[in-house]
Scaffold this motif. Structure first.
Motif, mmCIF file in Angstrom:
data_model
loop_
_atom_site.group_PDB
_atom_site.id
_atom_site.type_symbol
_atom_site.label_atom_id
_atom_site.label_comp_id
_atom_site.label_asym_id
_atom_site.label_seq_id
_atom_site.Cartn_x
_atom_site.Cartn_y
_atom_site.Cartn_z
ATOM 1 N N VAL A 187 0.871 -1.179 0.000
ATOM 2 C CA VAL A 187 0.000 0.000 0.000
ATOM 3 C C VAL A 187 0.903 1.222 0.000
ATOM 4 C CG1 VAL A 187 -1.859 1.225 1.172
ATOM 5 C CG2 VAL A 187 -1.690 -1.276 1.362
ATOM 6 N N ILE A 188 0.704 2.126 -0.958
ATOM 7 C CA ILE A 188 1.586 3.284 -1.077
ATOM 8 C C ILE A 188 0.780 4.551 -1.344
ATOM 9 C CG2 ILE A 188 1.994 2.882 -3.555
ATOM 10 C CD1 ILE A 188 4.931 3.815 -3.007
ATOM 11 N N GLY A 189 1.156 5.644 -0.712
ATOM 12 C CA GLY A 189 0.495 6.942 -0.893
ATOM 13 C C GLY A 189 1.462 8.035 -0.468
ATOM 14 N N ASP A 190 1.041 9.363 -0.481
ATOM 15 C CA ASP A 190 -0.297 9.726 -0.859
ATOM 16 C C ASP A 190 -0.323 10.198 -2.302
ATOM 17 O OD1 ASP A 190 0.197 12.590 -1.010
ATOM 18 O OD2 ASP A 190 -0.046 12.748 1.133
ATOM 19 N N LEU A 191 -1.516 10.433 -2.819
ATOM 20 C CA LEU A 191 -1.678 10.709 -4.240
ATOM 21 C C LEU A 191 -1.118 12.055 -4.675
ATOM 22 C CD1 LEU A 191 -5.282 9.278 -4.703
ATOM 23 C CD2 LEU A 191 -3.118 8.241 -5.401
ATOM 24 N N ARG A 192 -0.734 12.903 -3.711
ATOM 25 C CA ARG A 192 -0.158 14.197 -4.089
ATOM 26 C C ARG A 192 1.270 14.050 -4.601
ATOM 27 N NH1 ARG A 192 -0.923 17.628 1.206
ATOM 28 N NH2 ARG A 192 -0.318 15.604 2.061
ATOM 29 N N GLY A 193 1.938 12.958 -4.222
ATOM 30 C CA GLY A 193 3.326 12.758 -4.644
ATOM 31 C C GLY A 193 3.414 11.705 -5.729
ATOM 32 N N VAL A 225 -9.738 11.277 -1.783
ATOM 33 C CA VAL A 225 -10.635 11.436 -2.930
ATOM 34 C C VAL A 225 -11.906 12.092 -2.417
ATOM 35 C CG1 VAL A 225 -11.898 10.306 -4.793
ATOM 36 C CG2 VAL A 225 -9.692 9.355 -4.023
ATOM 37 N N ALA A 226 -12.302 13.198 -3.032
ATOM 38 C CA ALA A 226 -13.511 13.924 -2.610
ATOM 39 C C ALA A 226 -14.368 14.208 -3.828
ATOM 40 C CB ALA A 226 -13.130 15.231 -1.909
ATOM 41 N N VAL A 227 -15.629 13.779 -3.767
ATOM 42 C CA VAL A 227 -16.553 13.951 -4.892
ATOM 43 C C VAL A 227 -17.769 14.734 -4.411
ATOM 44 C CG1 VAL A 227 -17.668 12.775 -6.822
ATOM 45 C CG2 VAL A 227 -15.865 11.594 -5.533
ATOM 46 N N ALA A 228 -18.143 15.751 -5.172
ATOM 47 C CA ALA A 228 -19.299 16.574 -4.795
ATOM 48 C C ALA A 228 -19.960 17.118 -6.053
ATOM 49 C CB ALA A 228 -18.862 17.718 -3.874
ATOM 50 N N THR A 267 -7.242 33.816 10.721
ATOM 51 C CA THR A 267 -6.100 34.626 10.297
ATOM 52 C C THR A 267 -4.861 33.755 10.430
ATOM 53 O OG1 THR A 267 -7.143 36.677 11.038
ATOM 54 C CG2 THR A 267 -4.750 36.703 10.736
ATOM 55 N N MET A 268 -4.150 33.526 9.335
ATOM 56 C CA MET A 268 -3.010 32.619 9.335
ATOM 57 C C MET A 268 -1.714 33.392 9.122
ATOM 58 S SD MET A 268 -4.443 29.481 6.970
ATOM 59 C CE MET A 268 -6.189 29.000 7.021
ATOM 60 N N THR A 269 -0.641 32.868 9.704
ATOM 61 C CA THR A 269 0.676 33.399 9.387
ATOM 62 C C THR A 269 1.024 32.996 7.953
ATOM 63 O OG1 THR A 269 1.862 31.418 10.090
ATOM 64 C CG2 THR A 269 1.363 33.071 11.792
ATOM 65 N N ALA A 270 2.065 33.602 7.416
ATOM 66 C CA ALA A 270 2.469 33.284 6.043
ATOM 67 C C ALA A 270 2.835 31.806 5.914
ATOM 68 C CB ALA A 270 3.643 34.163 5.636
ATOM 69 N N ARG A 271 3.528 31.267 6.904
ATOM 70 C CA ARG A 271 3.901 29.845 6.845
ATOM 71 C C ARG A 271 2.666 28.954 6.955
ATOM 72 N NH1 ARG A 271 7.323 25.803 7.046
ATOM 73 N NH2 ARG A 271 7.220 24.200 8.662
ATOM 74 N N GLU A 272 1.760 29.283 7.862
ATOM 75 C CA GLU A 272 0.531 28.508 7.977
ATOM 76 C C GLU A 272 -0.250 28.537 6.673
ATOM 77 O OE1 GLU A 272 -0.545 28.912 12.746
ATOM 78 O OE2 GLU A 272 -1.243 30.435 11.320
ATOM 79 N N ARG A 273 -0.343 29.712 6.080
ATOM 80 C CA ARG A 273 -1.085 29.846 4.821
ATOM 81 C C ARG A 273 -0.445 28.998 3.720
ATOM 82 N NH1 ARG A 273 -6.034 30.936 3.423
ATOM 83 N NH2 ARG A 273 -6.027 32.623 4.970
ATOM 84 N N ASP A 274 0.873 29.000 3.634
ATOM 85 C CA ASP A 274 1.556 28.208 2.614
ATOM 86 C C ASP A 274 1.303 26.714 2.827
ATOM 87 O OD1 ASP A 274 2.563 30.439 1.400
ATOM 88 O OD2 ASP A 274 4.570 30.288 2.297
ATOM 89 N N LEU A 275 1.411 26.273 4.073
ATOM 90 C CA LEU A 275 1.181 24.861 4.364
ATOM 91 C C LEU A 275 -0.272 24.463 4.131
ATOM 92 C CD1 LEU A 275 3.323 24.571 7.618
ATOM 93 C CD2 LEU A 275 3.805 23.438 5.445
ATOM 94 N N TYR A 276 -1.173 25.349 4.497
ATOM 95 C CA TYR A 276 -2.604 25.104 4.303
ATOM 96 C C TYR A 276 -2.946 24.990 2.818
ATOM 97 C CZ TYR A 276 -7.582 26.427 4.019
ATOM 98 O OH TYR A 276 -8.921 26.505 3.722
ATOM 99 N N GLU A 277 -2.477 25.937 2.019
ATOM 100 C CA GLU A 277 -2.760 25.894 0.584
ATOM 101 C C GLU A 277 -2.116 24.672 -0.058
ATOM 102 O OE1 GLU A 277 -4.801 27.678 -1.018
ATOM 103 O OE2 GLU A 277 -5.207 29.297 0.413
ATOM 104 N N SER A 278 -0.919 24.316 0.409
ATOM 105 C CA SER A 278 -0.276 23.116 -0.107
ATOM 106 C C SER A 278 -1.090 21.877 0.234
ATOM 107 C CB SER A 278 1.131 23.003 0.480
ATOM 108 O OG SER A 278 1.736 21.786 0.090
ATOM 109 N N GLY A 279 -1.690 21.873 1.434
ATOM 110 C CA GLY A 279 -2.500 20.739 1.855
ATOM 111 C C GLY A 279 -3.783 20.561 1.064
ATOM 112 N N LEU A 280 -4.209 21.628 0.412
ATOM 113 C CA LEU A 280 -5.425 21.557 -0.398
ATOM 114 C C LEU A 280 -5.151 21.045 -1.812
ATOM 115 C CD1 LEU A 280 -7.156 24.927 0.584
ATOM 116 C CD2 LEU A 280 -7.934 22.623 1.179
ATOM 117 N N GLY A 281 -3.884 21.060 -2.219
ATOM 118 C CA GLY A 281 -3.559 20.734 -3.599
ATOM 119 C C GLY A 281 -3.170 19.281 -3.803
ATOM 120 N N GLY A 282 -3.312 18.817 -5.036
ATOM 121 C CA GLY A 282 -2.808 17.515 -5.433
ATOM 122 C C GLY A 282 -3.716 16.340 -5.179
#
Length: 349
Positions: A187-193, A225-228, A267-282
């Motif tokens: 079993v291998i993941g995650d699908l972002r990589g 996987v998210a379907v809507a 309200t997020m710090t710049a680092r939090e915002r970068d990590l958060y946006e990265s977490g939404l992608g892929g």
């Protein structure tokens, strides 16, 4: 429907994530309830995870939770994604899965990981260190030996000995080579990589040695996987987990999942915002048509036999709707009779 998607199996790992406004016990009951619902939708297997001392995860004892899931269902395969073998004595793990297989014959999977505790404090409480993960290959060999009755100790694992509980290796980094050399499904993941996944799969297939557990490579790819109905609604499913991951990277702990609308007001710090946006992608997320296209693409790229969906979110109603939509677009047909499965590990995989 794409023949590539139609030929793949679809399964689910639920991490028993706690949610703001809801208790840990409720998270565990949510997991059992979800398993029943996914069985009716036709998913192939349902796995639970192991975490220790994590505020946002209620699932700390996967074999215990797997027993509750198996008791509440009839046909879906049940297992762990996974038991972190360096945290345990292989004999005890064999005994636990022997009991599970004895109680629910033909339905139990043994997913095994090589992680140790998340923090120094947890590792100390478990009596483990980071270096314990380096013995993962030997630990797997010992564990499988208890099922085959080949332990040099003269001790016998009861009731595990003689039973065939299909083992899977959760492959991160070196795990792919370990799975290949042991001749086990991976079993291998995650699908972002995607590039990292393809390299791991290539290494696994190149070094695979047939075994009594698997005559040929078997690859399960895992991820969110998210379907809507709309891309925006699918994205909202990803928001709580993306924020939780960003929080853990900046503050050291996984918090319970907050509602998406609350995260959007933070309200997020710049680092939090970068990590958060990265977490939404892929991730694979969107409408049925978008998700079907992306699933076909990743299945062609990896030639995987199975997809293990690992989505976590605050809104359980929206999560179940996503799983319903995914079941429909992949052609799942509801539960099958356990008598249709074989007696050996390879057939029952």
């Amino acid at each position: 429907m794409s023949p590539v998607i139609a030929s793949a199996r679809f399964s689910v790992l639920d991490r028993s994530r706690t949610r703001e406004g809801h208790s840990g016990p409720e998270a565990l009951r949510d997991t059992v309830r979800l398993a029943r619902e996914l069985e009716e939708l036709g998913y192939h297997r349902f796995w639970v995870s192991e975490h220790h001392g994590v505020p946002g995860v209620a699932g700390s004892a996967p074999t215990v939770l797997a027993a509750a899931v198996a008791a509440a269902t009839r046909t879906i395969r049940v297992g762990t994604g996974g038991v972190m073998l360096p945290n345990h004595q292989p004999l005890v793990v064999a005994e636990q899965f022997g009991v599970l297989e004895s109680l629910f014959p033909g339905r139990v999977d043994m997913g095994l990981g090589r992680s140790v505790g998340f923090t120094d404090g947890v590792r100390k409480a478990l009596g483990r260190g980071k270096d314990d993960a380096e013995d993962f290959g030997a630990q797997i060999d010992e564990l499988l030996g208890w099922f085959r009755g080949t332990s040099p100790t003269g001790v016998h694992a009861r009731p595990a000995e003689g039973l065939a509980v299909p083992p899977f290796v959760l492959a991160m980094g070196e795990g792919a080579t370990i799975a290949a050399r042991a001749g086990l499904p991976m079993v291998i993941g995650d699908l972002r990589g995607r590039d990292r996944i393809r390299r791991g799969i290539d290494r696994y297939r190149e070094h695979f040695r047939p075994s009594v557990w698997a005559s040929e490579p078997y690859v399960v790819i895992s991820g969110t996987v998210a379907v809507a109905d709309t891309p925006e609604e699918a994205r909202r499913l990803l928001i709580p987990e993306a924020w939780s991951m960003a929080h853990s990277r900046t503050r050291g702990t996984f918090p319970p999942l907050p509602p998406a609308e609350r995260v959007e007001s933070f309200t997020m710090t710049a680092r939090e915002r970068d990590l958060y946006e990265s977490g939404l992608g892929g991730h694979i997320a969107g409408t049925e048509e978008q998700v079907a296209g992306e699933l076909e693409r990743v299945l062609k790229e990896t030639d995987a036999q199975e997809v293990l969906v690992t989505t976590s979110t605050h809104d359980r109603t929206a999560l179940l709707d996503s799983y319903r939509r995914l079941a429909a677009l992949t052609g799942l047909a509801g539960p099958t009779d356990p008598a249709d499965t074989g007696d050996d590990g390879a057939a029952r995989r």
